[in-house]
Design an enzyme around this catalytic site. Structure first.
Site, PDB file in Angstrom:
ATOM      1  N   PRO A 111      -5.123 -27.917 -35.827  1.00 14.72           N
ATOM      2  CA  PRO A 111      -4.913 -28.255 -34.423  1.00 14.72           C
ATOM      3  C   PRO A 111      -5.147 -29.745 -34.202  1.00 14.72           C
ATOM      4  CG  PRO A 111      -6.894 -26.902 -34.699  1.00 14.72           C
ATOM      5  CD  PRO A 111      -6.225 -26.979 -36.033  1.00 14.72           C
ATOM      6  N   VAL A 112      -4.315 -30.339 -33.367  1.00 15.60           N
ATOM      7  CA  VAL A 112      -4.380 -31.791 -33.163  1.00 15.60           C
ATOM      8  C   VAL A 112      -5.329 -32.106 -32.012  1.00 15.60           C
ATOM      9  CG1 VAL A 112      -2.963 -33.745 -32.407  1.00 15.60           C
ATOM     10  CG2 VAL A 112      -2.123 -32.183 -34.135  1.00 15.60           C
ATOM     11  N   GLY A 113      -6.099 -33.189 -32.154  1.00 11.56           N
ATOM     12  CA  GLY A 113      -7.023 -33.590 -31.093  1.00 11.56           C
ATOM     13  C   GLY A 113      -8.132 -32.584 -30.914  1.00 11.56           C
ATOM     14  N   ALA A 114      -8.657 -32.055 -32.017  1.00 14.32           N
ATOM     15  CA  ALA A 114      -9.668 -30.994 -31.916  1.00 14.32           C
ATOM     16  C   ALA A 114     -10.984 -31.390 -32.566  1.00 14.32           C
ATOM     17  CB  ALA A 114      -9.140 -29.724 -32.565  1.00 14.32           C
ATOM     18  N   GLY A 115     -11.116 -32.641 -32.995  1.00 16.47           N
ATOM     19  CA  GLY A 115     -12.357 -33.063 -33.644  1.00 16.47           C
ATOM     20  C   GLY A 115     -12.252 -33.038 -35.156  1.00 16.47           C
ATOM     21  N   LEU A 116     -11.035 -32.772 -35.666  1.00 20.13           N
ATOM     22  CA  LEU A 116     -10.861 -32.704 -37.128  1.00 20.13           C
ATOM     23  C   LEU A 116     -10.225 -33.980 -37.682  1.00 20.13           C
ATOM     24  CD1 LEU A 116      -9.694 -28.971 -37.487  1.00 20.13           C
ATOM     25  CD2 LEU A 116     -11.984 -29.912 -37.839  1.00 20.13           C
ATOM     26  N   SER A 119      -6.069 -37.797 -35.684  1.00 20.82           N
ATOM     27  CA  SER A 119      -5.500 -39.098 -35.326  1.00 20.82           C
ATOM     28  C   SER A 119      -5.664 -40.081 -36.487  1.00 20.82           C
ATOM     29  CB  SER A 119      -6.109 -39.641 -34.040  1.00 20.82           C
ATOM     30  OG  SER A 119      -7.504 -39.687 -34.151  1.00 20.82           O
ATOM     31  N   ASP A 162     -13.514 -41.888 -39.663  1.00 22.39           N
ATOM     32  CA  ASP A 162     -12.409 -40.947 -39.880  1.00 22.39           C
ATOM     33  C   ASP A 162     -11.334 -41.527 -40.793  1.00 22.39           C
ATOM     34  OD1 ASP A 162     -13.818 -39.485 -38.092  1.00 22.39           O
ATOM     35  OD2 ASP A 162     -12.162 -39.116 -36.709  1.00 22.39           O
TER      36      ASP A 162
HETATM   37  O1  PMV Z   1     -12.907 -35.922 -32.542  1.00 19.51           O
HETATM   38  P1  PMV Z   1     -12.364 -36.889 -33.523  1.00 19.51           P
HETATM   39  O2  PMV Z   1     -11.768 -36.234 -34.726  1.00 19.51           O
HETATM   40  O3  PMV Z   1     -11.446 -37.881 -32.888  1.00 19.51           O
HETATM   41  O4  PMV Z   1     -13.623 -37.726 -34.083  1.00 19.51           O
HETATM   42  C1  PMV Z   1     -14.268 -38.707 -33.316  1.00 19.51           C
HETATM   43  C2  PMV Z   1     -15.534 -39.174 -33.980  1.00 19.51           C
HETATM   44  C3  PMV Z   1     -16.322 -40.201 -33.146  1.00 19.51           C
HETATM   45  O5  PMV Z   1     -17.502 -40.536 -33.886  1.00 19.51           O
HETATM   46  C4  PMV Z   1     -16.751 -39.609 -31.823  1.00 19.51           C
HETATM   47  C5  PMV Z   1     -15.524 -41.454 -32.900  1.00 19.51           C
HETATM   48  C6  PMV Z   1     -15.341 -42.352 -34.112  1.00 19.51           C
HETATM   49  O6  PMV Z   1     -14.417 -43.179 -34.073  1.00 19.51           O
HETATM   50  O7  PMV Z   1     -16.125 -42.275 -35.077  1.00 19.51           O
END
Ligand code: PMV
Length: 332
Positions: A111-116, A119, A162
């Site tokens: 899933p996109v934009g889900a913390g994985l 981007s 990331d």
């Molecule tokens: O939720 P994601 O996969 O965009 O991860 C963001 C991680 C942060 O630490 C909140 C931001 C960053 O650039 O490190």
């Protein structure tokens, strides 16, 4: 000519958000990837399609222009995904001093934009495929740096975490430093019983970063203490990871989640999933990534099924993904 590059998604085990303010973080790549296929065109246009993101084929006739595209949709994540590709092409062509009109096709296994970290994976894979198509070689350090510049250009701010893991792959400690990030490989371990739960996000990474920035400017000392505490958790968790001390890792996850909660980046649904996982027997659990919905992780050795059920009861979706050590690569 047609080139496909791929880059992995990630799980932030410890240290997200604080890493934006110079603290270390521990992150691992996962076995779910973003694939970017780039094909040469006969004109100078840029056409982007991503069927699984509902982007049927958007033609941008000003590909060398820095302006963001105006996409006819009310689904902001689509606009964001298009922006990473457009900036990726723009900054990659600036990097190598060449450019070509191309068709870009994006496919995501997560899933996109889900913390994985989709981007970052999209930024890295776009730049890698485009540079390869143009016959320009790039070292991994420079690819990670270029990916980071793409994220910063689209989001306004981003840590190197990331994009480092999307480029190098593996279990890494990433520490932002003035001269560029320190990237230390922790040695690859499968962490037993790591369950990932997903719930759709209510805010984008950029929104959540803005929220933390504004909290920090209102209460600089309090927020700096939280960031330092997260930094200490990262040092302790690295020792626990190296010893394979799962009980301590679980406890450290719980503390890290509490600190993220205090920064205002969790959500009711995410907290419910995090707490229910613990009641179902997880040694520890926390949100992962920027928060605001998205993903959580639970350390659940020999309790995976009970924890997955607990996540479902709270309306979340357990994701079938595991840690992997494969970074960005050219598929062909
Ligand atoms: O939720 P994601 O996969 O965009 O991860 C963001 C991680 C942060 O630490 C909140 C931001 C960053 O650039 O490190």
């Amino acid at each position: 000519m047609k080139i496909t590059a791929s880059a992995p998604g990630k799980i932030a085990l410890f240290g997200e958000h604080a890493v934006v303010y110079g603290k270390p973080a521990i992150v691992s790549s996962i076995d779910k990837r973003i694939y970017v296929t780039i094909e040469e065109r006969s004109d100078d246009d840029l056409k982007i399609s991503a069927m699984d993101l509902h982007i049927p084929g958007i033609i941008l006739t000003y590909s060398k222009d820095e302006r963001l595209p105006k996409v006819e949709t009310n689904f902001s994540r689509v606009e964001e995904a298009v922006s990473y590709v457009q900036k990726g092409i723009y900054l990659a062509s600036e990097y190598c001093g060449k450019s070509k009109g191309v068709n870009v096709e994006v496919r995501s296994e997560m899933p996109v934009g889900a913390g994985l970290g989709t981007s970052a994976a999209l930024s890295v894979a776009t730049a890698y495929a485009y540079l390869t198509l143009l016959g320009s070689e790039i070292k991994r350090e420079s690819l990670a740096d270029l990916g980071h510049k793409i994220e910063v250009a689209v989001q306004g701010s981003a840590s190197p975490m990331d994009t480092a893991v999307a480029t190098f792959g593996g279990l890494l400690q990433v520490t932002p430093l003035l001269k560029g990030p320190s990237i230390e490989r922790i040695g690859f371990h499968q962490i037993p019983g790591l369950v990932i739960g997903y719930t759709p996000r209510e805010a984008t990474t950029a929104d959540l970063l803005k929220r933390v920035r504004s909290l920090r400017s209102s209460f600089p000392e309090a927020v700096e203490s939280i960031m330092s505490a997260i930094g200490s958790i990262v040092s302790a968790s690295r020792r626990a990871l190296e010893k394979g001390d799962l009980a301590s890792l679980g406890e450290l996850m719980n503390i890290n989640h509490g600190l993220l909660e205090s920064l205002g980046v969790s959500s009711k649904r995410l907290n419910d999933m995090v707490y229910s996982a613990r009641y179902a027997g997880a040694l520890g659990s926390k949100l992962t990534g920027a928060g605001g919905g998205g993903c959580m992780i639970a350390l659940s050795p020999s309790k995976e099924n009970a924890v997955k059920t607990a996540i479902q009861v709270e309306g979340g979706i357990p994701l079938a993904a595991s840690l992997s050590d494969i970074g960005a690569k050219i598929e062909g």
